[in-house]
Design an enzyme around this catalytic site. Sequence first.
Site, PDB file in Angstrom:
ATOM      1  N   GLU A  60      -6.549 -17.177 -46.727  1.00  0.00           N
ATOM      2  CA  GLU A  60      -6.740 -18.277 -45.776  1.00  0.00           C
ATOM      3  C   GLU A  60      -8.185 -18.729 -45.881  1.00  0.00           C
ATOM      4  OE1 GLU A  60      -6.156 -19.755 -41.185  1.00  0.00           O
ATOM      5  OE2 GLU A  60      -5.023 -18.027 -41.893  1.00  0.00           O
ATOM      6  N   GLU A  85     -14.453 -17.340 -44.078  1.00  0.00           N
ATOM      7  CA  GLU A  85     -15.042 -18.134 -42.999  1.00  0.00           C
ATOM      8  C   GLU A  85     -16.526 -17.860 -42.974  1.00  0.00           C
ATOM      9  OE1 GLU A  85     -15.729 -20.755 -40.660  1.00  0.00           O
ATOM     10  OE2 GLU A  85     -13.554 -20.479 -40.511  1.00  0.00           O
ATOM     11  N   ASP A 134     -12.593 -29.456 -42.615  1.00  0.00           N
ATOM     12  CA  ASP A 134     -13.446 -30.580 -42.217  1.00  0.00           C
ATOM     13  C   ASP A 134     -13.203 -31.744 -43.162  1.00  0.00           C
ATOM     14  OD1 ASP A 134     -14.630 -29.296 -40.085  1.00  0.00           O
ATOM     15  OD2 ASP A 134     -16.283 -28.507 -41.276  1.00  0.00           O
TER      16      ASP A 134
END
Length: 169
Positions: A60, A85, A134
């Site tokens: 992910e 992340e 984004d």
Amino acid sequence: MIDLPRHDRLHGRRRGRRLRLGQATLLAEALPHYRLTVEELRRLGPRGVFETAPRRVWLEIGFGGGEHLAHQAASHADTGIIGCEVFQTGIVSLLHHLDEGGIGNVRIVTDDARLVLDVLPDASLGRVFILFPDPWPKARHHKRRLVSPSTMNALARTMEEGAELRLAT
């Protein structure tokens, strides 16, 4: 953490507001158990980074607060999930979900996902999630978009035959 030059990064900031004491403690105590470096991934391979080799490995990219990743990991205990992340608050949120659910089949890369894609072997991922990246809508931001031909080519190389790319915008 490897920090790419500002003009070559896909992400914005790494930190938001100052962490509360409990969050800082969770980050300091829990992250070392789940943290995966790009070099470890290169050396051990995607299945070798887990305590028990999983049946399949998923990725992910940009897990945000980690709710989706934690749910997938809890629902698929035989699957190893690598989450990428850079935003510290999101990492702490995922650690809270993992700690609360007793979930152990997750590894967290706190660096740019492109570095992960560069070291993954061919046909090593069964599923990839890119949820609400984004958009970087301005023309001058075009080089920062995650969904680009270079990323898609890297995903095509690292995904198994018949693997799923789950993309939500």
